[in-house]
Design an enzyme around this catalytic site. Structure first.
Site, PDB file in Angstrom:
ATOM      1  CE  LYS A  48      -4.748 -30.514 -33.148  1.00  0.00           C
ATOM      2  NZ  LYS A  48      -4.954 -29.064 -33.238  1.00  0.00           N
TER       3      LYS A  48
ATOM      4  N   GLY B 146      -4.040 -21.202 -23.241  1.00  0.00           N
ATOM      5  CA  GLY B 146      -5.114 -21.341 -24.224  1.00  0.00           C
ATOM      6  C   GLY B 146      -4.942 -22.641 -24.988  1.00  0.00           C
ATOM      7  CB  VAL B 147      -6.465 -23.795 -28.163  1.00  0.00           C
ATOM      8  CG1 VAL B 147      -6.949 -25.140 -28.593  1.00  0.00           C
ATOM      9  CG2 VAL B 147      -7.646 -22.903 -27.887  1.00  0.00           C
TER      10      VAL B 147
ATOM     11  N   GLY C 257      -2.623 -15.876 -27.907  1.00  0.00           N
ATOM     12  CA  GLY C 257      -3.683 -15.503 -28.836  1.00  0.00           C
ATOM     13  C   GLY C 257      -3.120 -15.108 -30.194  1.00  0.00           C
ATOM     14  NE  ARG C 258      -3.041 -17.792 -35.446  1.00  0.00           N
ATOM     15  CZ  ARG C 258      -1.824 -17.979 -35.968  1.00  0.00           C
ATOM     16  NH1 ARG C 258      -0.811 -18.346 -35.201  1.00  0.00           N
ATOM     17  NH2 ARG C 258      -1.622 -17.785 -37.254  1.00  0.00           N
TER      18      ARG C 258
ATOM     19  CG  HIS D 226     -23.485 -52.053 -25.981  1.00  0.00           C
ATOM     20  ND1 HIS D 226     -23.078 -51.274 -24.922  1.00  0.00           N
ATOM     21  CD2 HIS D 226     -23.170 -53.340 -25.657  1.00  0.00           C
ATOM     22  CE1 HIS D 226     -22.553 -52.065 -23.988  1.00  0.00           C
ATOM     23  NE2 HIS D 226     -22.585 -53.317 -24.407  1.00  0.00           N
TER      24      HIS D 226
HETATM   25  P1  FAD Z   1      -4.850 -18.818 -42.547  1.00  0.00           P
HETATM   26  O1  FAD Z   1      -4.887 -20.274 -42.398  1.00  0.00           O
HETATM   27  O2  FAD Z   1      -4.013 -18.039 -41.611  1.00  0.00           O
HETATM   28  O3  FAD Z   1      -4.366 -18.552 -44.044  1.00  0.00           O
HETATM   29  C1  FAD Z   1      -4.094 -17.279 -44.527  1.00  0.00           C
HETATM   30  C2  FAD Z   1      -3.229 -17.416 -45.759  1.00  0.00           C
HETATM   31  O4  FAD Z   1      -3.161 -16.148 -46.408  1.00  0.00           O
HETATM   32  C3  FAD Z   1      -1.773 -17.804 -45.482  1.00  0.00           C
HETATM   33  O5  FAD Z   1      -1.358 -18.796 -46.390  1.00  0.00           O
HETATM   34  C4  FAD Z   1      -0.987 -16.517 -45.724  1.00  0.00           C
HETATM   35  O6  FAD Z   1       0.336 -16.751 -46.203  1.00  0.00           O
HETATM   36  C5  FAD Z   1      -1.828 -15.884 -46.803  1.00  0.00           C
HETATM   37  N1  FAD Z   1      -1.694 -14.425 -46.918  1.00  0.00           N
HETATM   38  C6  FAD Z   1      -1.764 -13.493 -45.933  1.00  0.00           C
HETATM   39  N2  FAD Z   1      -1.679 -12.245 -46.454  1.00  0.00           N
HETATM   40  C7  FAD Z   1      -1.558 -12.412 -47.788  1.00  0.00           C
HETATM   41  C8  FAD Z   1      -1.440 -11.516 -48.878  1.00  0.00           C
HETATM   42  N3  FAD Z   1      -1.458 -10.185 -48.705  1.00  0.00           N
HETATM   43  N4  FAD Z   1      -1.312 -12.033 -50.118  1.00  0.00           N
HETATM   44  C9  FAD Z   1      -1.312 -13.364 -50.328  1.00  0.00           C
HETATM   45  N5  FAD Z   1      -1.425 -14.271 -49.326  1.00  0.00           N
HETATM   46  C10 FAD Z   1      -1.553 -13.780 -48.091  1.00  0.00           C
HETATM   47  N6  FAD Z   1      -8.241 -24.533 -35.908  1.00  0.00           N
HETATM   48  C11 FAD Z   1      -9.065 -25.587 -35.867  1.00  0.00           C
HETATM   49  O7  FAD Z   1     -10.219 -25.484 -36.289  1.00  0.00           O
HETATM   50  N7  FAD Z   1      -8.652 -26.803 -35.383  1.00  0.00           N
HETATM   51  C12 FAD Z   1      -7.395 -26.982 -34.917  1.00  0.00           C
HETATM   52  O8  FAD Z   1      -7.049 -28.081 -34.493  1.00  0.00           O
HETATM   53  C13 FAD Z   1      -6.508 -25.885 -34.935  1.00  0.00           C
HETATM   54  N8  FAD Z   1      -5.246 -26.021 -34.496  1.00  0.00           N
HETATM   55  C14 FAD Z   1      -4.398 -24.961 -34.564  1.00  0.00           C
HETATM   56  C15 FAD Z   1      -3.118 -25.115 -34.060  1.00  0.00           C
HETATM   57  C16 FAD Z   1      -2.228 -24.062 -34.089  1.00  0.00           C
HETATM   58  C17 FAD Z   1      -0.833 -24.257 -33.566  1.00  0.00           C
HETATM   59  C18 FAD Z   1      -2.632 -22.815 -34.650  1.00  0.00           C
HETATM   60  C19 FAD Z   1      -1.677 -21.670 -34.734  1.00  0.00           C
HETATM   61  C20 FAD Z   1      -3.910 -22.646 -35.139  1.00  0.00           C
HETATM   62  C21 FAD Z   1      -4.812 -23.716 -35.082  1.00  0.00           C
HETATM   63  N9  FAD Z   1      -6.126 -23.591 -35.528  1.00  0.00           N
HETATM   64  C22 FAD Z   1      -6.969 -24.648 -35.459  1.00  0.00           C
HETATM   65  C23 FAD Z   1      -6.626 -22.323 -36.097  1.00  0.00           C
HETATM   66  C24 FAD Z   1      -6.606 -22.382 -37.623  1.00  0.00           C
HETATM   67  O9  FAD Z   1      -5.301 -22.661 -38.058  1.00  0.00           O
HETATM   68  C25 FAD Z   1      -7.096 -21.070 -38.201  1.00  0.00           C
HETATM   69  O10 FAD Z   1      -8.363 -20.751 -37.660  1.00  0.00           O
HETATM   70  C26 FAD Z   1      -7.235 -21.169 -39.704  1.00  0.00           C
HETATM   71  O11 FAD Z   1      -6.008 -21.493 -40.302  1.00  0.00           O
HETATM   72  C27 FAD Z   1      -7.743 -19.839 -40.288  1.00  0.00           C
HETATM   73  O12 FAD Z   1      -7.864 -19.973 -41.668  1.00  0.00           O
HETATM   74  P2  FAD Z   1      -7.772 -18.714 -42.645  1.00  0.00           P
HETATM   75  O13 FAD Z   1      -7.981 -19.265 -44.009  1.00  0.00           O
HETATM   76  O14 FAD Z   1      -8.645 -17.646 -42.170  1.00  0.00           O
HETATM   77  O15 FAD Z   1      -6.282 -18.153 -42.500  1.00  0.00           O
HETATM   78  P1  NAI Z   2      -5.971 -18.519 -26.887  1.00  0.00           P
HETATM   79  O1  NAI Z   2      -6.768 -17.307 -27.070  1.00  0.00           O
HETATM   80  O2  NAI Z   2      -6.623 -19.837 -26.966  1.00  0.00           O
HETATM   81  O3  NAI Z   2      -5.242 -18.474 -25.479  1.00  0.00           O
HETATM   82  C1  NAI Z   2      -4.362 -17.451 -25.117  1.00  0.00           C
HETATM   83  C2  NAI Z   2      -4.192 -17.469 -23.605  1.00  0.00           C
HETATM   84  O4  NAI Z   2      -3.132 -16.606 -23.270  1.00  0.00           O
HETATM   85  C3  NAI Z   2      -5.436 -17.002 -22.865  1.00  0.00           C
HETATM   86  O5  NAI Z   2      -5.770 -17.938 -21.873  1.00  0.00           O
HETATM   87  C4  NAI Z   2      -5.001 -15.661 -22.286  1.00  0.00           C
HETATM   88  O6  NAI Z   2      -5.633 -15.378 -21.066  1.00  0.00           O
HETATM   89  C5  NAI Z   2      -3.514 -15.880 -22.117  1.00  0.00           C
HETATM   90  N1  NAI Z   2      -2.729 -14.634 -22.094  1.00  0.00           N
HETATM   91  C6  NAI Z   2      -2.888 -13.540 -22.864  1.00  0.00           C
HETATM   92  N2  NAI Z   2      -1.948 -12.631 -22.567  1.00  0.00           N
HETATM   93  C7  NAI Z   2      -1.174 -13.154 -21.596  1.00  0.00           C
HETATM   94  C8  NAI Z   2      -0.031 -12.698 -20.887  1.00  0.00           C
HETATM   95  N3  NAI Z   2       0.499 -11.492 -21.109  1.00  0.00           N
HETATM   96  N4  NAI Z   2       0.502 -13.504 -19.956  1.00  0.00           N
HETATM   97  C9  NAI Z   2      -0.017 -14.731 -19.715  1.00  0.00           C
HETATM   98  N5  NAI Z   2      -1.103 -15.215 -20.354  1.00  0.00           N
HETATM   99  C10 NAI Z   2      -1.667 -14.443 -21.296  1.00  0.00           C
HETATM  100  O7  NAI Z   2      -4.760 -18.387 -27.929  1.00  0.00           O
HETATM  101  P2  NAI Z   2      -3.678 -19.410 -28.456  1.00  0.00           P
HETATM  102  O8  NAI Z   2      -3.522 -20.568 -27.552  1.00  0.00           O
HETATM  103  O9  NAI Z   2      -2.499 -18.567 -28.782  1.00  0.00           O
HETATM  104  O10 NAI Z   2      -4.319 -19.923 -29.796  1.00  0.00           O
HETATM  105  C11 NAI Z   2      -4.744 -18.985 -30.783  1.00  0.00           C
HETATM  106  C12 NAI Z   2      -5.982 -19.451 -31.451  1.00  0.00           C
HETATM  107  O11 NAI Z   2      -5.675 -20.491 -32.376  1.00  0.00           O
HETATM  108  C13 NAI Z   2      -7.028 -20.080 -30.536  1.00  0.00           C
HETATM  109  O12 NAI Z   2      -7.824 -19.118 -29.910  1.00  0.00           O
HETATM  110  C14 NAI Z   2      -7.820 -20.885 -31.492  1.00  0.00           C
HETATM  111  O13 NAI Z   2      -8.732 -20.049 -32.141  1.00  0.00           O
HETATM  112  C15 NAI Z   2      -6.771 -21.362 -32.483  1.00  0.00           C
HETATM  113  N6  NAI Z   2      -6.372 -22.730 -32.142  1.00  0.00           N
HETATM  114  C16 NAI Z   2      -7.312 -23.711 -32.202  1.00  0.00           C
HETATM  115  C17 NAI Z   2      -6.988 -25.006 -31.878  1.00  0.00           C
HETATM  116  C18 NAI Z   2      -8.040 -26.038 -31.912  1.00  0.00           C
HETATM  117  O14 NAI Z   2      -9.109 -25.764 -32.446  1.00  0.00           O
HETATM  118  N7  NAI Z   2      -7.817 -27.230 -31.371  1.00  0.00           N
HETATM  119  C19 NAI Z   2      -5.627 -25.390 -31.501  1.00  0.00           C
HETATM  120  C20 NAI Z   2      -4.727 -24.269 -31.425  1.00  0.00           C
HETATM  121  C21 NAI Z   2      -5.096 -22.996 -31.766  1.00  0.00           C
END
Ligand code: FAD
Ligand code: NAI
Length: 476
Positions: free
Chosen positions: A58, A193-194, A282-283, A455
């Site tokens: 962000k 995706g996102v 995806g993740r 408004h």
């Molecule tokens: P995580 O945030 O992944 O935290 C897990 C933690 O556990 C990490 O610190 C890791 O090091 C630790 N860990 C793992 N295994 C172990 C272990 N064995 N021992 C000790 N520590 C360990 N979501 C939104 O809602 N809004 C957004 O705008 C948004 N933007 C995103 C942008 C990107 C680029 C990405 C990649 C993700 C985004 N997400 C967003 C998704 C969001 O980041 C995740 O849904 C969220 O972080 C999940 O939280 P969590 O606590 O489950 O895991």
């Molecule tokens: P995503 O699931 O949003 O999108 C992945 C995309 O990749 C899908 O459209 C899928 O069809 C495509 N795809 C999969 N395999 C492919 C292939 N072999 N070739 C081409 N396309 C392929 O996953 P993304 O963007 O990696 O984000 C992971 C997750 O992180 C999101 O699902 C979301 O949960 C979280 N996130 C949330 C944000 C937010 O809330 N604003 C911002 C960024 C991430």
């Protein structure tokens, strides 16, 4: 050996919130986290979200939006700027500052709430009576803690693409995409995706030529398709993102000249070479090093830790939350599960409704929704009515210079109860909260229509869409 009531493994938005709430409820609590800062030389709490996810992305979105606005939007306001230039390294430095501030903030909150913060990798070792034994491995230095309850919050990691290895030099995952200190001339993104859309937007705004290659034939399949279609048009036609749908990637070569991608599109074989390639497909849940198998912690076929509707695993007093379990991979979902589990351990009966978890995509315009899409309602055979209204004639949006987008309210045809709210437009990340609140309180579209909205505000578009659902739009 230290004994705790609750030990949380992982300090992302799921784990750190669970730990704070457990401590607030009077439990002796520890949180084990293996996360380190960007330099790799100090612990960094906050998980994916704070370090390499929500927060840094962000920050970059905002910086890139300013640069774009200075070049393209200021002039219509009568603001003349000459010689606008962009410093990617400075943008990254600002982002890093925000990340350190927030990750440091969690360390402060842990101290304040008396959560013991343990740095290292946590893994299940076994049981001592009814206490779980968890080993903490801090770079080879091992210690053991015992706990009555364990909350697993180990999050997720990027899904790998078997065709190529991420080196975070040329082939990037989210971490690399957030750390480029030079604008690539040609940027490829796999996955629309996102992450693909947010990161593609950042680097496009600051001058990269961006091509997004998406396997699915439909754009943003999880979103309401009216909103998705409007978004696709704006991103491609107006903003110049090149988004290819229905692509099959055949081969990727990371070599000295860049990253070459061979793919099929509509029966044609194409080859593109990019300076950098982001892989965002995806993740996947992260259970690496947790030693889950040794204690019989059950996972589903996709590797998620198996939980019931209140986040209980198959093991007594072992809970799991956030990205490592089923449901949307969103920070607020992880945090709310964390609160709910801590409260349930305390004997309370919290409830989390997955149908009212909002989604936001921070593109420009933003996209946000809560509840069911029209496609879902049709598939479920639910009779519904809808009201839509646009930002084009909204005074606030025009003043902001951001008068694009639509709000759609879907309500039950008979009872008028709101079933979904879908938006594309300025700051809809904030506006969606009204839809969430409405749905949580089981509001009807008439309820929103009868609430006074200030408004001029963007919220008047939601008001108008609610009026339209009842066929009495005033500005439509
Ligand atoms: P995580 O945030 O992944 O935290 C897990 C933690 O556990 C990490 O610190 C890791 O090091 C630790 N860990 C793992 N295994 C172990 C272990 N064995 N021992 C000790 N520590 C360990 N979501 C939104 O809602 N809004 C957004 O705008 C948004 N933007 C995103 C942008 C990107 C680029 C990405 C990649 C993700 C985004 N997400 C967003 C998704 C969001 O980041 C995740 O849904 C969220 O972080 C999940 O939280 P969590 O606590 O489950 O895991
Ligand atoms: P995503 O699931 O949003 O999108 C992945 C995309 O990749 C899908 O459209 C899928 O069809 C495509 N795809 C999969 N395999 C492919 C292939 N072999 N070739 C081409 N396309 C392929 O996953 P993304 O963007 O990696 O984000 C992971 C997750 O992180 C999101 O699902 C979301 O949960 C979280 N996130 C949330 C944000 C937010 O809330 N604003 C911002 C960024 C991430």
């Amino acid at each position: 050996m230290s004994q705790f009531d609750v030990v949380v493994i992982g300090a992302g938005p799921g784990g750190y919130i669970a730990a704070i709430r457990a401590a607030q409820l009077g439990f002796k609590t520890a949180c084990i986290d293996a996360g380190v800062n960007k330099a790799g030389d100090a612990p960094a709490l906050g998980g994916t979200c704070l370090n390499v996810g929500c927060i840094p992305s962000k920050a970059l979105l905002q910086s890139s939006e300013h640069f774009h606005a200075a070049q393209h939007d200021f002039a219509e306001h009568g603001v003349q700027v000459a010689g606008v230039s962009f410093d990617a390294a400075k943008m990254i430095e600002r982002k890093d500052g925000i990340v350190s501030k927030l990750t440091g903030g969690i360390a402060f909150l842990f101290k304040k709430n008396k959560v013991e913060s343990l740095h290292g990798k946590g893994s299940f070792k076994g049981k001592n009576g009814d206490l779980w034994q968890i080993e903490v491995d801090n770079r080879g230095e091992r210690s053991m803690v015992e706990a009555k309850h364990v909350i697993v919050a180990t999050g997720s990691v990027p899904r790998p693409l078997p065709l190529v290895e991420v080196d975070n030099v040329n082939v990037l995952d989210n971490e690399g995409a957030l750390n480029l200190t030079e604008v690539p001339k040609k940027l490829g993104v796999i996955g629309s995706g996102v992450i693909g859309l947010e990161m593609g937007s950042v680097w496009k705004r600051v001058g990269a030529e961006v091509t997004i290659l998406e396997a699915a034939p439909v754009f943003m399949g999880a979103a309401d398709q009216q909103i998705a279609k409007e978004a696709f048009k704006i991103f491609t036609k107006e903003q110049g993102l090149n988004i290819e749908l229905g692509v099959k990637i055949n081969e990727i070569n990371n070599n000295a000249d860049g990253v070459t991608v061979k793919y099929e599109l509509g029966g044609e074989v194409k080859t593109e070479t990019f300076d950098k390639l982001i892989v965002a497909i995806g993740r996947v849940p992260n259970t690496e090093g947790l030693n889950a198998e040794a204690v019989g912690l059950a996972k589903d076929e996709r590797g998620f830790i198996q939980v019931n509707e209140v986040c209980q695993t198959n093991l007594p007093n072992v809970w799991a939350i956030g990205d490592v379990v089923r449901g949307p991979m969103l920070a607020h979902k992880a945090s709310d599960e964390g609160v709910a589990v801590a409260e349930r351990i305390a004997g309370q009966q919290p409830h989390l409704d997955f149908n009212t978890i909002p989604w936001v995509i921070y593109t420009d315009p933003e996209i946000a929704w809560v509840g069911k899409t029209e496609e879902q309602l049709k598939a479920e055979g639910v009779a519904y009515k809808k009201g839509t209204s646009g930002f084009a004639a909204n005074g606030r949006a025009l003043g902001l210079g951001k008068a694009k987008g639509t709000v759609k309210v879907l309500a039950d045809a008979e009872t008028d109860r709101i079933l979904g709210v879908h938006m594309i437009g300025p700051m809809v990340s904030e506006l969606v909260a009204e839809g969430v609140m409405g749905m949580e309180f089981k509001a009807s579209s008439e309820d929103i229509a009868r609430i006074v909205h200030a408004h001029p505000t963007l919220s008047e578009v939601l008001h108008e869409a609610a009026l339209a659902a009842d066929k009495r739009a005033l500005h439509g």
